[in-house]
Design a protein around this motif. Sequence first.
Motif, PDB file in Angstrom:
ATOM      1  N   ALA A  53       9.435  50.302 -56.633  1.00 27.66           N
ATOM      2  CA  ALA A  53       8.289  50.222 -55.721  1.00 27.66           C
ATOM      3  C   ALA A  53       7.014  50.708 -56.406  1.00 27.66           C
ATOM      4  O   ALA A  53       5.970  50.061 -56.328  1.00 27.66           O
ATOM      5  N   ARG A  54       7.103  51.847 -57.071  1.00 32.63           N
ATOM      6  CA  ARG A  54       5.933  52.389 -57.761  1.00 32.63           C
ATOM      7  C   ARG A  54       5.455  51.448 -58.859  1.00 32.63           C
ATOM      8  O   ARG A  54       4.257  51.187 -58.998  1.00 32.63           O
ATOM      9  N   ALA A  57       3.750  48.328 -57.334  1.00 31.94           N
ATOM     10  CA  ALA A  57       2.447  48.710 -56.778  1.00 31.94           C
ATOM     11  C   ALA A  57       1.446  49.008 -57.894  1.00 31.94           C
ATOM     12  O   ALA A  57       0.289  48.571 -57.832  1.00 31.94           O
ATOM     13  N   TYR A  62      -1.968  48.328 -56.043  1.00 37.83           N
ATOM     14  CA  TYR A  62      -1.771  48.444 -54.599  1.00 37.83           C
ATOM     15  C   TYR A  62      -1.238  49.840 -54.259  1.00 37.83           C
ATOM     16  O   TYR A  62      -0.902  50.641 -55.128  1.00 37.83           O
ATOM     17  N   ASN A  63      -1.124  50.091 -52.976  1.00 38.90           N
ATOM     18  CA  ASN A  63      -0.533  51.304 -52.433  1.00 38.90           C
ATOM     19  C   ASN A  63       0.907  50.985 -52.035  1.00 38.90           C
ATOM     20  O   ASN A  63       1.254  49.832 -51.809  1.00 38.90           O
ATOM     21  N   TYR A  64       1.741  52.037 -51.910  1.00 40.40           N
ATOM     22  CA  TYR A  64       3.118  51.769 -51.514  1.00 40.40           C
ATOM     23  C   TYR A  64       3.729  52.974 -50.814  1.00 40.40           C
ATOM     24  O   TYR A  64       3.247  54.106 -50.932  1.00 40.40           O
ATOM     25  N   ALA A  83      10.694  49.184 -49.013  1.00 44.51           N
ATOM     26  CA  ALA A  83       9.341  49.597 -49.369  1.00 44.51           C
ATOM     27  C   ALA A  83       8.334  48.701 -48.673  1.00 44.51           C
ATOM     28  O   ALA A  83       8.642  47.575 -48.278  1.00 44.51           O
ATOM     29  N   ILE A  85       4.424  47.524 -49.725  1.00 46.11           N
ATOM     30  CA  ILE A  85       3.402  47.546 -50.765  1.00 46.11           C
ATOM     31  C   ILE A  85       2.175  46.850 -50.189  1.00 46.11           C
ATOM     32  O   ILE A  85       2.276  45.748 -49.658  1.00 46.11           O
ATOM     33  N   SER A  86       1.022  47.528 -50.284  1.00 43.36           N
ATOM     34  CA  SER A  86      -0.168  47.054 -49.581  1.00 43.36           C
ATOM     35  C   SER A  86      -1.425  47.133 -50.442  1.00 43.36           C
ATOM     36  O   SER A  86      -1.686  48.142 -51.092  1.00 43.36           O
TER      37      SER A  86
END
Length: 136
Positions: A53-54, A57, A62-64, A83, A85-86
């Motif tokens: 996920a990290r 992102a 992006y943010n996660y 997760a 992710i945005s």
Amino acid sequence: MEKTISVGSWNIWVFGDRDSEAIADLIRRNDIDVVGLQEVAKYFDEDTPKDMAREIADELGYNYTFYPAVDFRPEKPYEMGNAVISKYPIVDSQCHDLNPEDLEYDGSYQTEPRIAVEAEIDVDGNMVNFLSTHLQ
């Protein structure tokens, strides 16, 4: 003025090739603003430590948020979960347990713990709740 965002959902398969750059590239090419990912792994193997996920992102900028549904350690070197992710800021997140109270995980997919990850996302001043889950 209305704001349109593009969303997606993708089971990236915990046993896949772990290519966070390729996953990020697909999200980028499809112009996805917010994506829910399932079977996301966080590996603790000394030879191949990865926080999928990290890494995805970070590749996108992006943010996660990530929550594990099951921790396979110490038998196996990873956790697996969901997760969000945005592209937009995630201002809050939480994990919802979807399991029956009497569920006992026996190592099978039928009893594998299930969760829903909820992210509260600030889309240009409008709060949006987005959930990612992986059901059997």
